[in-house]
Write an enzyme that holds these catalytic residues in place. Structure first.
Site, PDB file in Angstrom:
ATOM      1  N   LYS A 126      16.047   4.343  42.884  1.00 50.07           N
ATOM      2  CA  LYS A 126      16.882   5.024  43.887  1.00 50.07           C
ATOM      3  C   LYS A 126      16.773   4.352  45.249  1.00 50.07           C
ATOM      4  O   LYS A 126      17.726   4.373  46.020  1.00 50.07           O
ATOM      5  CB  LYS A 126      16.533   6.509  43.964  1.00 50.07           C
ATOM      6  CG  LYS A 126      16.899   7.252  42.688  1.00 50.07           C
ATOM      7  CD  LYS A 126      17.711   8.507  42.921  1.00 50.07           C
ATOM      8  CE  LYS A 126      18.385   8.904  41.615  1.00 50.07           C
ATOM      9  NZ  LYS A 126      18.803  10.267  41.503  1.00 50.07           N
ATOM     10  N   LYS A 175      21.905   4.232  32.667  1.00 46.40           N
ATOM     11  CA  LYS A 175      22.066   5.652  32.351  1.00 46.40           C
ATOM     12  C   LYS A 175      23.419   6.188  32.849  1.00 46.40           C
ATOM     13  O   LYS A 175      23.857   5.795  33.933  1.00 46.40           O
ATOM     14  CB  LYS A 175      20.933   6.416  33.047  1.00 46.40           C
ATOM     15  CG  LYS A 175      20.781   7.839  32.583  1.00 46.40           C
ATOM     16  CD  LYS A 175      19.694   8.543  33.362  1.00 46.40           C
ATOM     17  CE  LYS A 175      20.204   9.075  34.668  1.00 46.40           C
ATOM     18  NZ  LYS A 175      19.550  10.257  35.194  1.00 46.40           N
ATOM     19  N   LYS A 208      25.975  11.086  37.357  1.00 46.67           N
ATOM     20  CA  LYS A 208      27.056  11.793  38.046  1.00 46.67           C
ATOM     21  C   LYS A 208      27.483  11.088  39.323  1.00 46.67           C
ATOM     22  O   LYS A 208      28.602  11.243  39.772  1.00 46.67           O
ATOM     23  CB  LYS A 208      26.680  13.250  38.328  1.00 46.67           C
ATOM     24  CG  LYS A 208      25.484  13.466  39.241  1.00 46.67           C
ATOM     25  CD  LYS A 208      25.370  14.945  39.605  1.00 46.67           C
ATOM     26  CE  LYS A 208      24.148  15.642  39.043  1.00 46.67           C
ATOM     27  NZ  LYS A 208      22.851  15.124  39.493  1.00 46.67           N
TER      28      LYS A 208
HETATM   29  N1  AQP Z   1      22.617  10.250  31.088  1.00 47.18           N
HETATM   30  C1  AQP Z   1      21.727  11.203  30.780  1.00 47.18           C
HETATM   31  N2  AQP Z   1      21.263  11.326  29.506  1.00 47.18           N
HETATM   32  C2  AQP Z   1      20.363  12.284  29.192  1.00 47.18           C
HETATM   33  N3  AQP Z   1      19.862  13.173  30.082  1.00 47.18           N
HETATM   34  C3  AQP Z   1      20.309  13.093  31.355  1.00 47.18           C
HETATM   35  N4  AQP Z   1      20.021  13.804  32.470  1.00 47.18           N
HETATM   36  C4  AQP Z   1      20.754  13.345  33.502  1.00 47.18           C
HETATM   37  N5  AQP Z   1      21.518  12.305  33.099  1.00 47.18           N
HETATM   38  C5  AQP Z   1      21.262  12.122  31.772  1.00 47.18           C
HETATM   39  C6  AQP Z   1      19.053  14.893  32.505  1.00 47.18           C
HETATM   40  O1  AQP Z   1      19.540  15.947  33.318  1.00 47.18           O
HETATM   41  C7  AQP Z   1      18.464  16.524  34.047  1.00 47.18           C
HETATM   42  C8  AQP Z   1      18.651  16.581  35.522  1.00 47.18           C
HETATM   43  O2  AQP Z   1      19.481  15.611  36.037  1.00 47.18           O
HETATM   44  P1  AQP Z   1      19.742  15.465  37.610  1.00 47.18           P
HETATM   45  O3  AQP Z   1      21.196  15.482  37.820  1.00 47.18           O
HETATM   46  O4  AQP Z   1      18.929  16.431  38.368  1.00 47.18           O
HETATM   47  O5  AQP Z   1      19.133  14.085  37.956  1.00 47.18           O
HETATM   48  P2  AQP Z   1      19.458  12.674  37.430  1.00 47.18           P
HETATM   49  O6  AQP Z   1      18.710  12.451  36.151  1.00 47.18           O
HETATM   50  O7  AQP Z   1      19.198  11.744  38.563  1.00 47.18           O
HETATM   51  O8  AQP Z   1      21.006  12.730  37.069  1.00 47.18           O
HETATM   52  P3  AQP Z   1      22.144  11.803  37.613  1.00 47.18           P
HETATM   53  O9  AQP Z   1      23.430  12.224  36.984  1.00 47.18           O
HETATM   54  O10 AQP Z   1      21.763  10.367  37.462  1.00 47.18           O
HETATM   55  O11 AQP Z   1      22.164  12.276  39.096  1.00 47.18           O
HETATM   56  P4  AQP Z   1      22.366  11.417  40.403  1.00 47.18           P
HETATM   57  O12 AQP Z   1      23.543  10.533  40.101  1.00 47.18           O
HETATM   58  O13 AQP Z   1      22.644  12.440  41.452  1.00 47.18           O
HETATM   59  O14 AQP Z   1      21.094  10.675  40.625  1.00 47.18           O
HETATM   60  C9  AQP Z   1      17.223  15.741  33.702  1.00 47.18           C
HETATM   61  O15 AQP Z   1      16.542  16.425  32.665  1.00 47.18           O
HETATM   62  C10 AQP Z   1      17.777  14.438  33.215  1.00 47.18           C
HETATM   63  O16 AQP Z   1      16.892  13.798  32.337  1.00 47.18           O
END
Ligand code: AQP
Length: 337
Positions: free
Chosen positions: A117, A199, A202
């Site tokens: 990040k 990955k 969002k």
């Molecule tokens: N691509 C994914 N596959 C499986 N699990 C996922 N999770 C998120 N993306 C995937 C699971 O969702 C939970 C919380 O996600 P989050 O939104 O709090 O944080 P993140 O993992 O950082 O998700 P993003 O979409 O990548 O968010 P941004 O873009 O804002 O950083 C966790 O249990 C995660 O494993």
């Protein structure tokens, strides 16, 4: 709603930093729904975490309600689980401070999510981003959590949570339950449709990389058709060698529950175009009812708000109990002791 001490506890949360994705269903929501009747569940909208990356206030407010509505649309029942917003329960930030004094600087520096990040947000590498896993440990430990259903990417943070719990318990006396991760066999890391080594996220600036749960049917079909695969010709499940096509196989499995082996067997000799069409159909059938429920729930903001207020009250009662115990053990004076 039963808060009997006997049922084991689950805590999990998602950041309201954008529209939720198919990855959130795969790594989190689907498992929350499956486990909700056997555990005492706390499902949190983690807005304190979201501001570790700069957010537009109006969007953060909207995404907070969207996120809670999506929990319900995905099948979380407010009568069996406590749904609440993290910033409504001050104990999260308070325990995080105490835990930060038990976390080594070197230990926190090894967290890979921080490294990733900080590269993505090089103009805003703030201390909150660095301390993110300590806040996550506080979230989990406040509820005496037994199990944390998360995607693969959160495994390292959960290890830190376990270390902090054990360290505090050893320094004083048993205070925190040491939690276990619950990582699904498939779907623990759904990948980007445009770069299957990354990955699905969002906040990916390329919207074609991500299936959002609010995407309409045409958008879902278009994104799957354009998904980057590889130069092979057969449908296989081998995430190392064939990450693009394996990702689509996982999505088909997620949407239909058909075992991975059966999917591969049935589609082995299908063309990529035919398989992509089948994946798109399956995803449309899976996501459309979630989207419809989401829009219905979101249309009644008053109801959603009252549910979140009640959820925060319930969560705060439990969290406060743990925090008081911690404050007493570290030696904070209180007139109530
Ligand atoms: N691509 C994914 N596959 C499986 N699990 C996922 N999770 C998120 N993306 C995937 C699971 O969702 C939970 C919380 O996600 P989050 O939104 O709090 O944080 P993140 O993992 O950082 O998700 P993003 O979409 O990548 O968010 P941004 O873009 O804002 O950083 C966790 O249990 C995660 O494993």
């Amino acid at each position: 709603m039963s808060n009997t001490a006997k049922r084991p506890v689950i805590f999990s949360g998602i950041q309201p930093s954008g529209d939720l994705t198919l990855g959130h269903i795969a790594g989190a929501l689907r498992n929350w729904v499956a486990l909700q009747h056997d555990y005492d569940c706390y499902f949190c909208v983690v807005d304190l975490h979201a501001i570790t990356v700069r957010q537009q206030p109006a969007k953060l407010r909207r995404w907070t309600l969207d996120c809670a509505a999506m929990y319900l649309a995905a099948g979380i029942e407010p009568t069996s689980a406590t749904i609440f917003v993290q910033s409504h329960v001050p104990a999260h930030a308070e325990l995080a401070w105490v835990l930060s004094t038990f976390t080594g600087f070197g230990e926190a520096s090894r967290m890979t999510q921080f490294k990733e990040k900080s590269e993505q947000h090089a103009q805003n590498v703030n201390v909150g981003l660095f301390a993110y896993p300590i806040l996550m440990a506080a979230d989990i430990l406040l509820y005496q959590t037994d199990l944390v259903p998360v995607g693969e990417d959160q495994k390292q943070h959960l290890e830190l949570t376990r270390d902090l719990a054990q360290r505090f318990n050893n320094a004083y006396s048993p205070t925190f339950t040491v939690p276990e991760p619950y990582i699904p066999r498939y779907g623990a890391r759904l990948m980007s449709l445009q770069d299957p080594r990354k990955k699905m996220s969002k906040s990916d600036p390329n919207h074609n990389a991500t299936i959002f749960l609010v995407d309409d049917n045409d958008a879902i079909r278009r994104k799957i058709q354009r998904a980057v695969t590889d130069s092979g010709t057969t449908i296989e499940y081998d995430p190392e060698r064939r990450p693009g096509i394996s990702n689509l196989v996982e999505m088909y499995h997620l949407a239909t529950d058909e075992p991975i082996e059966a999917i591969v067997e049935r589609f082995r000799d299908a063309s990529y175009a035919a398989f992509k069409a089948a994946v798109a159909d399956a995803l449309v059938a899976y996501i459309e009812p979630v989207r419809t429920r989401f829009l219905e729930i979101r249309a009644d903001e008053g109801h959603l708000a009252s549910l979140l207020v009640a959820g925060a009250e319930r969560a705060a009662r439990v969290a406060e109990r743990t925090l008081r115990k911690v404050y007493r053990k570290v030696g904070f004076w209180s007139p109530k002791d």
